[in-house]
Design a protein around this motif. Sequence first.
Motif, PDB file in Angstrom:
ATOM      1  N   UNK A   9      44.584  39.184   8.231  1.00 57.66           N
ATOM      2  CA  UNK A   9      43.498  39.594   9.126  1.00 57.66           C
ATOM      3  C   UNK A   9      43.633  41.057   9.522  1.00 57.66           C
ATOM      4  N   UNK A  10      44.852  41.481   9.792  1.00 56.33           N
ATOM      5  CA  UNK A  10      45.076  42.877  10.172  1.00 56.33           C
ATOM      6  C   UNK A  10      44.655  43.816   9.047  1.00 56.33           C
ATOM      7  N   UNK A  11      44.991  43.464   7.813  1.00 54.90           N
ATOM      8  CA  UNK A  11      44.598  44.276   6.653  1.00 54.90           C
ATOM      9  C   UNK A  11      43.081  44.306   6.522  1.00 54.90           C
ATOM     10  N   UNK A  12      42.443  43.134   6.677  1.00 52.14           N
ATOM     11  CA  UNK A  12      40.985  43.053   6.596  1.00 52.14           C
ATOM     12  C   UNK A  12      40.345  43.926   7.683  1.00 52.14           C
ATOM     13  N   UNK A  18      37.992  51.274   8.270  1.00 54.73           N
ATOM     14  CA  UNK A  18      37.963  52.409   7.327  1.00 54.73           C
ATOM     15  C   UNK A  18      36.583  52.533   6.682  1.00 54.73           C
ATOM     16  N   UNK A  19      36.013  51.407   6.221  1.00 55.01           N
ATOM     17  CA  UNK A  19      34.692  51.428   5.577  1.00 55.01           C
ATOM     18  C   UNK A  19      33.613  51.929   6.536  1.00 55.01           C
ATOM     19  N   UNK A  20      33.785  51.647   7.813  1.00 52.15           N
ATOM     20  CA  UNK A  20      32.798  52.065   8.810  1.00 52.15           C
ATOM     21  C   UNK A  20      33.094  53.465   9.352  1.00 52.15           C
ATOM     22  N   UNK A  28      43.087  47.122  18.716  1.00 50.95           N
ATOM     23  CA  UNK A  28      42.245  46.346  17.804  1.00 50.95           C
ATOM     24  C   UNK A  28      43.018  45.230  17.114  1.00 50.95           C
ATOM     25  N   UNK A  29      44.339  45.316  17.106  1.00 50.67           N
ATOM     26  CA  UNK A  29      45.144  44.300  16.437  1.00 50.67           C
ATOM     27  C   UNK A  29      45.025  42.929  17.097  1.00 50.67           C
TER      28      UNK A  29
END
Length: 195
Positions: A9-12, A18-20, A28-29
């Motif tokens: 989940x953390x990676x996702x 990053x994409x945003x 946020x973790x």
Amino acid sequence: ETPAVDLQLATWLRDLFDRRGLPFSATNLKQAWTTTSTTPIPNARGSAPGWWVDRPDGCVIVALPGPPREMRPMWTEWVLPRLVSRGLGRRTATLTLRTTGIGESLLAERLGSLLDRDANPTVATYARADALDIRISAVPAGETDAATLVAAAEAEVLRRIGEHVWARGNITWPAAIEAALAARGWHIATVEIGT
């Protein structure tokens, strides 16, 4: 159980941020927290996943994010199918009849055995500020769907006290009067002076 960060989940989450083009902070973790009995519920429209928790007693706890645009798809696309596959959650049907001109005790007397709390469908009365409501609700029974059970109970309620029913659902007096006037092509005007 103590929540811990789920690495997948953390990676996702990091990839999503990053994409945003958004900064990812340590706070946020907590959106990646899970427990050993938790299955994360994917959120395609936001960053906060939901939780599906299988309790040791066989009960299920579902926690979803609050924004409706995120919560509703998660419920219909992910949670509801899993509840149904486990035999949990049944399709229900509910109808409210709004009454006037009859007190609650007389209404209860005329409805009689229909008010049996252990019955399916369930018929109950509720005193409101503007009406005395009768709520009929059912769950499927054998081959009979809930809506059919509610319709049969409604017919019996109407047979017993139909002359006192002025609306179905959550219609208000002003809306009912407006509909009655419109059906006749009538208009109404009022004037208030110095009351």
